[in-house]
Design an enzyme around this catalytic site. Structure first.
Site, PDB file in Angstrom:
ATOM      1  N   HIS A  78      55.365 -41.357 121.933  1.00 18.86           N
ATOM      2  CA  HIS A  78      54.878 -42.379 120.997  1.00 18.86           C
ATOM      3  C   HIS A  78      56.028 -42.977 120.189  1.00 18.86           C
ATOM      4  CE1 HIS A  78      50.692 -40.229 120.978  1.00 18.86           C
ATOM      5  NE2 HIS A  78      51.012 -40.728 122.157  1.00 18.86           N
ATOM      6  N   HIS A 237      46.147 -47.179 125.214  1.00 14.48           N
ATOM      7  CA  HIS A 237      47.017 -46.062 124.839  1.00 14.48           C
ATOM      8  C   HIS A 237      47.834 -45.574 126.031  1.00 14.48           C
ATOM      9  CE1 HIS A 237      48.604 -42.775 122.484  1.00 14.48           C
ATOM     10  NE2 HIS A 237      48.449 -42.027 123.559  1.00 14.48           N
ATOM     11  N   ASP A 241      51.833 -45.071 126.110  1.00 17.36           N
ATOM     12  CA  ASP A 241      52.524 -43.895 126.644  1.00 17.36           C
ATOM     13  C   ASP A 241      53.542 -44.293 127.705  1.00 17.36           C
ATOM     14  OD1 ASP A 241      51.338 -41.930 125.098  1.00 17.36           O
ATOM     15  OD2 ASP A 241      49.871 -41.343 126.618  1.00 17.36           O
ATOM     16  N   HIS A 264      52.098 -38.521 132.417  1.00 17.39           N
ATOM     17  CA  HIS A 264      53.519 -38.325 132.140  1.00 17.39           C
ATOM     18  C   HIS A 264      54.293 -37.808 133.350  1.00 17.39           C
ATOM     19  CE1 HIS A 264      52.635 -39.177 128.004  1.00 17.39           C
ATOM     20  NE2 HIS A 264      51.809 -38.154 127.909  1.00 17.39           N
TER      21      HIS A 264
END
Length: 304
Positions: A78, A237, A241, A264
């Site tokens: 973030h 969001h 990311d 991720h």
């Protein structure tokens, strides 16, 4: 010439770590040209520095974690997203704990922090990575890919069969030649399911997680009293990311990124695949102010 940028002054913020639940002090400092973004564990003696680079990514289970030997700094995405969104090339980030504070679960508090510090241009050209050929990584029906593009574009799709998600956008696309990161992306909060949080608590994780720093969903509804900030907050969001994860390349991008149900781990695998495919990208610089192919084209006023 499009110049490198750094925070104008030192500024601090405090918050809780998502997993430890402990108070974390974060200090943002200016850094010389060509330093990049460097995290520093100042609670250790000697201080341990970890460059914000894809090569230092270790754990990607619940967040992006950087490792240097046995030392780690978790939940960096973030803050990196905010740094990318405001075009910050060089900064030292001091923390006195093994994770970045979660704040409100979005990048907006970090954007405010950087804007409060001010932004200074430096006397060196900003470096970009231009995507020349498509690169794709996929696994179990999920994929991420880079495609050539004249600006910077991110498209993301999530796929949740759930009452809360079914009535809301599950695909968004942002072309940052005409999209404001600050206005349209940075306020999107992280989200999770109540059942998952309960399991994490049983494993002594997510001790700092609450309705103050995440959107929490049960089997039927959003539990946060104020609901969502905007209808596409969930999938936006994931874009937030991705911007943070991609900034681990150490440069802003000229190209398009597409993510489909990814996270991720796949993001990091894509960066590693890109960098070994040296025919698929090149470094480039711009000596004109007429074209700003960056994450956030509406650059804030700076002082030389």
């Amino acid at each position: 010439m499009i110049k490198q940028r750094t925070p104008k002054k030192v500024i601090q913020a405090t918050g809780v770590g998502l997993h430890s639940g402990e108070k974390v002090l974060l200090t943002l400092r200016p850094a010389p040209v060509n330093t990049g973004i460097v995290f520093r564990r100042v609670d250790l003696s000697p201080v341990v520095e970890i460059p914000a680079s894809y090569e230092y990514v270790g754990d990607t289970m619940l967040c992006t974690t950087l490792h240097h030997g046995k030392v780690k700094i978790a939940t960096v995405e973030h803050l990196l997203s905010a740094l990318a969104g405001l075009g910050i090339d060089n900064a030292y980030i001091d923390v006195n704990a093994p994770e970045i504070p979660i704040m409100d679960g979005s990048a907006a508090p970090f954007v405010f922090l950087i804007q409060s510090a001010g932004i200074r241009e430096q006397n060196a050209a900003k470096r970009y990575i231009r995507i020349l050929k498509p690169i794709r990584v996929e696994e179990n029906g999920k994929y991420v890919q880079f495609l050539p593009h004249k600006g910077y574009k991110i498209t993301f799709t999530i796929g949740f069969e759930h009452p809360v998600f079914n009535d809301r956008p599950q695909t968004v696309s942002f072309d940052f030649s005409g999209t404001s990161y600050v206005k349209e992306v940075c306020r999107a909060r992280t989200f999770g399911f109540l059942s998952d949080y309960e399991k994490l608590r049983e494993c002594d994780l997510a001790k700092g997680g609450s309705l103050d720093n995440a959107i929490v969903v049960d089997d039927y509804r959003v539990l946060n009293e104020d609901g969502l900030r905007f209808e596409s907050e969930f999938v936006t969001h994931k874009v937030l990311d991705a911007i943070g994860d991609l900034y681990l390349l150490g440069s802003s991008l000229i190209g398009a990124f597409e993510g489909y149900k990814s996270g991720h781990e796949l993001n990091n695998r894509l960066l590693r695949e890109l960098m070994v495919r040296q025919d698929a990208w090149e470094y480039t610089y711009f000596d004109t102010e007429n074209y700003l192919p960056a994450v956030h084209p509406e650059y804030y006023p700076v002082e030389a």
